[in-house]
Design an enzyme around this catalytic site. Sequence first.
Site, PDB file in Angstrom:
ATOM      1  N   ILE A   1      15.574   5.986  16.685  1.00  0.00           N
ATOM      2  CA  ILE A   1      15.501   4.545  16.988  1.00  0.00           C
ATOM      3  C   ILE A   1      16.916   3.974  17.125  1.00  0.00           C
ATOM      4  O   ILE A   1      17.195   3.156  18.011  1.00  0.00           O
ATOM      5  CB  ILE A   1      14.701   3.791  15.903  1.00  0.00           C
ATOM      6  CG1 ILE A   1      13.291   4.406  15.756  1.00  0.00           C
ATOM      7  CG2 ILE A   1      14.593   2.306  16.244  1.00  0.00           C
ATOM      8  CD1 ILE A   1      12.507   3.918  14.555  1.00  0.00           C
TER       9      ILE A   1
ATOM     10  N   ASN B   1      25.264  10.656   8.856  1.00  0.00           N
ATOM     11  CA  ASN B   1      25.656  11.941   8.251  1.00  0.00           C
ATOM     12  C   ASN B   1      25.094  13.136   9.016  1.00  0.00           C
ATOM     13  O   ASN B   1      25.256  14.269   8.602  1.00  0.00           O
ATOM     14  CB  ASN B   1      25.242  12.014   6.771  1.00  0.00           C
ATOM     15  CG  ASN B   1      23.749  12.115   6.579  1.00  0.00           C
ATOM     16  OD1 ASN B   1      22.973  12.026   7.548  1.00  0.00           O
ATOM     17  ND2 ASN B   1      23.320  12.288   5.342  1.00  0.00           N
TER      18      ASN B   1
ATOM     19  N   ASP C   1      28.192   9.579   4.681  1.00  0.00           N
ATOM     20  CA  ASP C   1      26.909   9.437   3.999  1.00  0.00           C
ATOM     21  C   ASP C   1      26.856   8.087   3.296  1.00  0.00           C
ATOM     22  O   ASP C   1      27.813   7.699   2.621  1.00  0.00           O
ATOM     23  CB  ASP C   1      26.785  10.585   2.976  1.00  0.00           C
ATOM     24  CG  ASP C   1      25.361  10.751   2.508  1.00  0.00           C
ATOM     25  OD1 ASP C   1      24.800   9.807   1.910  1.00  0.00           O
ATOM     26  OD2 ASP C   1      24.797  11.829   2.767  1.00  0.00           O
TER      27      ASP C   1
ATOM     28  N   PHE D   1      19.534   1.701   9.735  1.00  0.00           N
ATOM     29  CA  PHE D   1      18.489   2.668  10.080  1.00  0.00           C
ATOM     30  C   PHE D   1      18.529   3.906   9.181  1.00  0.00           C
ATOM     31  O   PHE D   1      17.538   4.625   9.101  1.00  0.00           O
ATOM     32  CB  PHE D   1      18.693   3.189  11.517  1.00  0.00           C
ATOM     33  CG  PHE D   1      18.468   2.197  12.611  1.00  0.00           C
ATOM     34  CD1 PHE D   1      17.183   1.794  12.949  1.00  0.00           C
ATOM     35  CD2 PHE D   1      19.538   1.680  13.337  1.00  0.00           C
ATOM     36  CE1 PHE D   1      16.977   0.893  13.995  1.00  0.00           C
ATOM     37  CE2 PHE D   1      19.340   0.784  14.375  1.00  0.00           C
ATOM     38  CZ  PHE D   1      18.053   0.388  14.702  1.00  0.00           C
TER      39      PHE D   1
ATOM     40  N   SER E   1       8.780  -0.453   7.261  1.00  0.00           N
ATOM     41  CA  SER E   1       7.698   0.260   7.939  1.00  0.00           C
ATOM     42  C   SER E   1       6.355  -0.378   7.612  1.00  0.00           C
ATOM     43  O   SER E   1       6.158  -0.933   6.522  1.00  0.00           O
ATOM     44  CB  SER E   1       7.703   1.708   7.455  1.00  0.00           C
ATOM     45  OG  SER E   1       6.495   2.335   7.785  1.00  0.00           O
TER      46      SER E   1
ATOM     47  N   TYR F   1       8.000   8.118   0.218  1.00  0.00           N
ATOM     48  CA  TYR F   1       8.681   7.512   1.371  1.00  0.00           C
ATOM     49  C   TYR F   1       8.348   6.021   1.434  1.00  0.00           C
ATOM     50  O   TYR F   1       9.241   5.167   1.510  1.00  0.00           O
ATOM     51  CB  TYR F   1       8.263   8.211   2.675  1.00  0.00           C
ATOM     52  CG  TYR F   1       8.672   7.424   3.912  1.00  0.00           C
ATOM     53  CD1 TYR F   1      10.001   7.303   4.270  1.00  0.00           C
ATOM     54  CD2 TYR F   1       7.710   6.781   4.703  1.00  0.00           C
ATOM     55  CE1 TYR F   1      10.377   6.568   5.383  1.00  0.00           C
ATOM     56  CE2 TYR F   1       8.082   6.043   5.820  1.00  0.00           C
ATOM     57  CZ  TYR F   1       9.419   5.933   6.152  1.00  0.00           C
ATOM     58  OH  TYR F   1       9.789   5.197   7.246  1.00  0.00           O
TER      59      TYR F   1
ATOM     60  N   LYS G   1      10.697   2.461   0.796  1.00  0.00           N
ATOM     61  CA  LYS G   1      10.813   1.287   1.686  1.00  0.00           C
ATOM     62  C   LYS G   1      10.488   0.005   0.913  1.00  0.00           C
ATOM     63  O   LYS G   1      11.185  -1.007   1.036  1.00  0.00           O
ATOM     64  CB  LYS G   1       9.867   1.431   2.880  1.00  0.00           C
ATOM     65  CG  LYS G   1      10.253   2.533   3.847  1.00  0.00           C
ATOM     66  CD  LYS G   1      11.551   2.214   4.578  1.00  0.00           C
ATOM     67  CE  LYS G   1      12.031   3.335   5.454  1.00  0.00           C
ATOM     68  NZ  LYS G   1      13.395   3.168   5.950  1.00  0.00           N
TER      69      LYS G   1
ATOM     70  N   ASN H   1       4.201   2.122  14.984  1.00  0.00           N
ATOM     71  CA  ASN H   1       4.437   3.546  15.309  1.00  0.00           C
ATOM     72  C   ASN H   1       5.336   3.706  16.537  1.00  0.00           C
ATOM     73  O   ASN H   1       4.840   3.668  17.665  1.00  0.00           O
ATOM     74  CB  ASN H   1       3.099   4.252  15.528  1.00  0.00           C
ATOM     75  CG  ASN H   1       2.308   4.411  14.245  1.00  0.00           C
ATOM     76  OD1 ASN H   1       2.025   3.426  13.564  1.00  0.00           O
ATOM     77  ND2 ASN H   1       1.972   5.625  13.896  1.00  0.00           N
TER      78      ASN H   1
ATOM     79  N   ASN I   1       4.362  13.775  13.445  1.00  0.00           N
ATOM     80  CA  ASN I   1       3.771  12.597  14.094  1.00  0.00           C
ATOM     81  C   ASN I   1       3.007  12.983  15.350  1.00  0.00           C
ATOM     82  O   ASN I   1       3.279  13.998  15.985  1.00  0.00           O
ATOM     83  CB  ASN I   1       4.862  11.576  14.424  1.00  0.00           C
ATOM     84  CG  ASN I   1       5.496  11.027  13.172  1.00  0.00           C
ATOM     85  OD1 ASN I   1       6.656  11.295  12.903  1.00  0.00           O
ATOM     86  ND2 ASN I   1       4.745  10.294  12.381  1.00  0.00           N
ATOM     87  N   LEU I   2       2.062  12.131  15.687  1.00  0.00           N
ATOM     88  CA  LEU I   2       1.147  12.446  16.786  1.00  0.00           C
ATOM     89  C   LEU I   2       1.849  12.620  18.133  1.00  0.00           C
ATOM     90  O   LEU I   2       1.647  13.628  18.819  1.00  0.00           O
ATOM     91  CB  LEU I   2       0.085  11.333  16.890  1.00  0.00           C
ATOM     92  CG  LEU I   2      -0.918  11.549  18.018  1.00  0.00           C
ATOM     93  CD1 LEU I   2      -1.782  12.772  17.758  1.00  0.00           C
ATOM     94  CD2 LEU I   2      -1.790  10.308  18.200  1.00  0.00           C
TER      95      LEU I   2
END
Length: 337
Positions: free
Chosen positions: A11, A31, A57, A79, A123, A147, A151, A177, A197-198
Site C-alpha cells: 500500500i 526495514n 527499523d 504503514f 484495519s 494482529y 491494531k 480489503n 489473502n484471496l
Amino acid sequence: MILVTGGAGYIGSHTVILLIEAGYDIVIFDNFSNASLTAHQRVEQIVGETIPLVKGDIRNKEDLEKLFTDYDINSVIHFAGLKAVGESVEQPLKYYDNNVVGTLTLCEVMQAHGCKSIIFSSSATVYGDPETTPITEDFPLSATNPYGRSKLMIEEILRDLYVSDPTWQVILLRYFNPVGAHISGDIGEDPSGIPNNLMPFIAQTAVGKRESLSVFGDDYDTIDGTGVRDYIHVMDLAEGHVKALNILHTIGKVMTINLGTGKGYSVLEMIKAFEDASGKKVPYHIAPRRAGDIATCYADAQYAKNVLGWSATRGIEVMCIDTWRWQSQNPNGYKEN
Ligand code: NAD
Ligand code: UDP
C-alpha cells in the site's frame, strides 16, 4: 516533509506515487522485512524522480533519531507493520513487538522532535465479527487474533496520546480489503510464500502458479454461501491517504475513518470477475471454513465522503484487470522471472 514508514510495501508504494504526484516532499523509512528494493526502483521510474529512502527499523530509536535529525519531518504516514493473521497467532510476541513497540518508539521520537501529526494504517479487523453491515465507525471494537489486537492497541495508544496533548493530530484509517495494482502493471502485491489473502491466491492460480483455490466455506449466510468482503482498489486507498493528509493539520480531534467501497462481493463473485478480466480459468474447490473468518464485512463509506470528500471510484472489473496486468507481467512478483 512527510515520513512514510513502510513506504516500500504494497500500500505504501502505491501511496508514494500519489504523494509525489500531489507535490509532497517525502522520505521513506522501511526495514525491508516484507518489501523489495525493485518495487522502490519501479516507483521511482513511474514518477520520474529519485525518492529519498532510509533503511531502518521503527523499533530502533537510534535509526529514528537519525532520521528525524537528517530530515525536517512534519507529518507521518505510518504503514510499517506486520500483517499476516495466521503468523500473528503463532508468534504473538513478534507482532506486539513489531507493531505496538515499533509504533510506541516512533511516537516517542516524533514527540521529541515536535512532530505530532500521524496517519495510521488500521484495519476493518478491529470490528471483530460485526452484528450487522454496513459497518460504521462507531461500531463496537474487538479483536480475534494478535494482529487485530495490535491494531486495536495502537488505535487506543494514539487516542490516549491525543488526550494527554491535544496538539497531536491523528487520523486512524480503517482499511477494508485492499486489492489491485498500479495501472502500469509494474508494481503490485507480492506476498512471500503461499498467499493468505484471496486476491493474490486467485491471481497466482490464474497464472498457473497454484493448482486450485480453496474456497473456505460455502455454508455462510450470504448470497451464495461464501464469505463477503469489501474489496477496495489500492489506488483508491492511496487517494484516501492524500485526502487525509490534506486535512491532517486542520482537525481538532482524533478522526477514525473507514476506507472501503461500501459494497461487498462473495468469493465466488470474485472468482467469476477475475476469470472475466483475465480470460483464464481459476480452478477452485470448496474447503472447510477458515478459523476466525466471518461471513460478511463491508464498510459504510459515507463518513469518508463527508470529511475527506473521497470515495472509491474503481469497481471490481478494474480491480481484477489491474491485478491481472501486474500478475501476468510479473508471474514471480519482484523476483527475477
Ligand atoms: P506490506 O507488508 O506490503 O507493507 C508493510 C511495510 O512495512 C513493508 O515494506 C515492511 O518491510 C515494512 N515494515 C514492517 N515492519 C517494519 C519495521 N519494524 N520497521 C520498518 N519497516 C517495517 O503491507 P501492506 O499491505 O502495504 O500494509 C500496510 C499497512 O496497512 C500495515 O500496517 C497493515 O497492517 C495495514 N493493513 C493492510 C491491509 C491489507 O490487507 N494489505 C489491510 C488493513 C490494514
Ligand atoms: N478466502 C478463500 N480462500 C483463500 C483465501 C481467502 O476462500 O485462499 C476467503 C476468506 O474466507 C474470506 C475472503 O476470501 O471470506 C477474503 O479473505 P482474505 O484473507 O483475503 O481477507 P480477510 O479474511 O482478512 O477479510
